[in-house]
Design a protein around this motif. Sequence first.
Motif, PDB file in Angstrom:
ATOM      1  N   ASP A   1       0.641  -0.911   0.072  1.00  0.00           N
ATOM      2  CA  ASP A   1      -0.177  -0.130  -0.181  1.00  0.00           C
ATOM      3  C   ASP A   1       0.418   1.164  -0.253  1.00  0.00           C
ATOM      4  N   GLN A   2       0.542   1.987  -0.994  1.00  0.00           N
ATOM      5  CA  GLN A   2       1.543   3.529  -0.945  1.00  0.00           C
ATOM      6  C   GLN A   2       0.677   3.833   0.648  1.00  0.00           C
ATOM      7  N   LYS A   3       0.407   4.048   0.842  1.00  0.00           N
ATOM      8  CA  LYS A   3       0.152   4.994   2.524  1.00  0.00           C
ATOM      9  C   LYS A   3       0.404   4.149   3.545  1.00  0.00           C
ATOM     10  N   GLY A   4       0.586   3.083   3.256  1.00  0.00           N
ATOM     11  CA  GLY A   4       1.404   1.447   4.085  1.00  0.00           C
ATOM     12  C   GLY A   4       3.067   1.722   5.227  1.00  0.00           C
ATOM     13  N   TYR A   5       3.164   1.325   5.331  1.00  0.00           N
ATOM     14  CA  TYR A   5       4.497   1.057   6.597  1.00  0.00           C
ATOM     15  C   TYR A   5       5.367   1.067   5.717  1.00  0.00           C
ATOM     16  N   ASN A   6       5.393   0.707   4.859  1.00  0.00           N
ATOM     17  CA  ASN A   6       5.725   0.809   3.814  1.00  0.00           C
ATOM     18  C   ASN A   6       6.040   1.734   2.365  1.00  0.00           C
ATOM     19  N   SER A   7       5.407   2.605   2.033  1.00  0.00           N
ATOM     20  CA  SER A   7       4.781   3.229   1.596  1.00  0.00           C
ATOM     21  C   SER A   7       5.312   3.041  -0.427  1.00  0.00           C
ATOM     22  N   GLY A   8       4.636   2.140  -0.630  1.00  0.00           N
ATOM     23  CA  GLY A   8       3.702   1.303  -1.929  1.00  0.00           C
ATOM     24  C   GLY A   8       5.800   0.338  -2.471  1.00  0.00           C
ATOM     25  N   ARG A   9       6.386   0.065  -1.724  1.00  0.00           N
ATOM     26  CA  ARG A   9       7.443  -0.349  -2.168  1.00  0.00           C
ATOM     27  C   ARG A   9       7.388  -2.028  -2.574  1.00  0.00           C
ATOM     28  N   THR A  10       7.429  -1.973  -3.876  1.00  0.00           N
ATOM     29  CA  THR A  10       7.413  -4.173  -4.064  1.00  0.00           C
ATOM     30  C   THR A  10       8.340  -4.183  -3.834  1.00  0.00           C
ATOM     31  N   TYR A  11       8.141  -5.754  -3.372  1.00  0.00           N
ATOM     32  CA  TYR A  11       9.677  -6.732  -3.041  1.00  0.00           C
ATOM     33  C   TYR A  11       9.584  -8.033  -4.314  1.00  0.00           C
ATOM     34  N   TYR A  12      10.709  -7.711  -4.249  1.00  0.00           N
ATOM     35  CA  TYR A  12      10.366  -9.632  -5.298  1.00  0.00           C
ATOM     36  C   TYR A  12      11.496 -10.414  -4.540  1.00  0.00           C
ATOM     37  N   ILE A  13      10.723 -11.540  -4.362  1.00  0.00           N
ATOM     38  CA  ILE A  13      11.351 -12.699  -3.560  1.00  0.00           C
ATOM     39  C   ILE A  13      11.437 -14.029  -4.263  1.00  0.00           C
ATOM     40  N   ASN A  14      12.328 -14.781  -4.511  1.00  0.00           N
ATOM     41  CA  ASN A  14      12.714 -15.126  -5.378  1.00  0.00           C
ATOM     42  C   ASN A  14      12.747 -16.842  -4.859  1.00  0.00           C
ATOM     43  N   CYS A  15      11.691 -17.642  -5.416  1.00  0.00           N
ATOM     44  CA  CYS A  15      11.116 -18.722  -3.720  1.00  0.00           C
ATOM     45  C   CYS A  15      11.497 -19.854  -4.172  1.00  0.00           C
ATOM     46  N   LYS A  16      13.193 -20.091  -5.079  1.00  0.00           N
ATOM     47  CA  LYS A  16      13.722 -21.517  -4.917  1.00  0.00           C
ATOM     48  C   LYS A  16      12.650 -22.167  -6.296  1.00  0.00           C
ATOM     49  N   THR A  17      11.794 -22.821  -5.881  1.00  0.00           N
ATOM     50  CA  THR A  17      11.079 -23.419  -6.580  1.00  0.00           C
ATOM     51  C   THR A  17       9.810 -23.496  -6.972  1.00  0.00           C
ATOM     52  N   LYS A  18       8.982 -23.404  -8.577  1.00  0.00           N
ATOM     53  CA  LYS A  18       7.902 -23.635  -8.840  1.00  0.00           C
ATOM     54  C   LYS A  18       6.579 -23.631  -8.076  1.00  0.00           C
ATOM     55  N   VAL A  19       7.111 -24.233  -7.121  1.00  0.00           N
ATOM     56  CA  VAL A  19       5.543 -24.901  -6.129  1.00  0.00           C
ATOM     57  C   VAL A  19       5.751 -24.607  -5.017  1.00  0.00           C
ATOM     58  N   THR A  20       6.862 -23.693  -4.986  1.00  0.00           N
ATOM     59  CA  THR A  20       6.587 -22.679  -2.992  1.00  0.00           C
ATOM     60  C   THR A  20       6.532 -20.934  -4.163  1.00  0.00           C
ATOM     61  N   ALA A  21       6.738 -20.501  -4.673  1.00  0.00           N
ATOM     62  CA  ALA A  21       6.161 -19.857  -5.501  1.00  0.00           C
ATOM     63  C   ALA A  21       4.284 -20.175  -6.134  1.00  0.00           C
ATOM     64  N   ALA A  22       4.100 -20.879  -6.662  1.00  0.00           N
ATOM     65  CA  ALA A  22       2.770 -21.233  -6.474  1.00  0.00           C
ATOM     66  C   ALA A  22       2.262 -20.989  -5.422  1.00  0.00           C
ATOM     67  N   ALA A  23       2.084 -21.292  -4.491  1.00  0.00           N
ATOM     68  CA  ALA A  23       1.767 -21.404  -2.962  1.00  0.00           C
ATOM     69  C   ALA A  23       1.523 -20.155  -2.158  1.00  0.00           C
ATOM     70  N   PHE A  24       2.208 -19.143  -3.142  1.00  0.00           N
ATOM     71  CA  PHE A  24       2.084 -17.268  -2.665  1.00  0.00           C
ATOM     72  C   PHE A  24       0.779 -17.074  -3.417  1.00  0.00           C
TER      73      PHE A  24
END
Length: 142
Positions: free
Chosen positions: A115-138
């Motif tokens: 959220d632009q007005k939230g704690y992180n001021s709209g920051r976008t995080y990129y997370i490498n989940c290591k496997t397609k299964v863990t990425a899909a679970a998110f």
Amino acid sequence: SKMARGIQSMHDRGRANVQAESQTELENKSVPSEKETILNVEYELLLNRSWQPRRLVLTENILSIAFSGQDEEIDRVPLDDIEEIVDYGDNASADQASGKNQDVAAVHAIQVFTDQKGYNSGRTYYINCKTKVTAAAFLPKG
């Protein structure tokens, strides 16, 4: 599995109206205690165009971020500030093909928009989940 339940909990609570954390909690510099923890994993975050190992600790209210193997919290994302989680794997491949982000191989990554007005001021995080299964679970179902 515990990991799948933790990730699903992140989704379920990400947009929910969770009780606002007190200022004291936000100033706490340690990752949440084991009894509060739903998920505790070592993934990678995209920082300065390269993947950096980080410890991610998920609770019912926050995603806490620490250096790999450390207990000191260096960032946090209140789950009610998460606006969207999308698969970044395809975007990363397209960026590499077009010459953008050539250094960044992200086959099983997700983007977390806040959220632009939230704690992180709209920051976008990129997370490498290591496997397609863990990425899909998110990713949101349906």
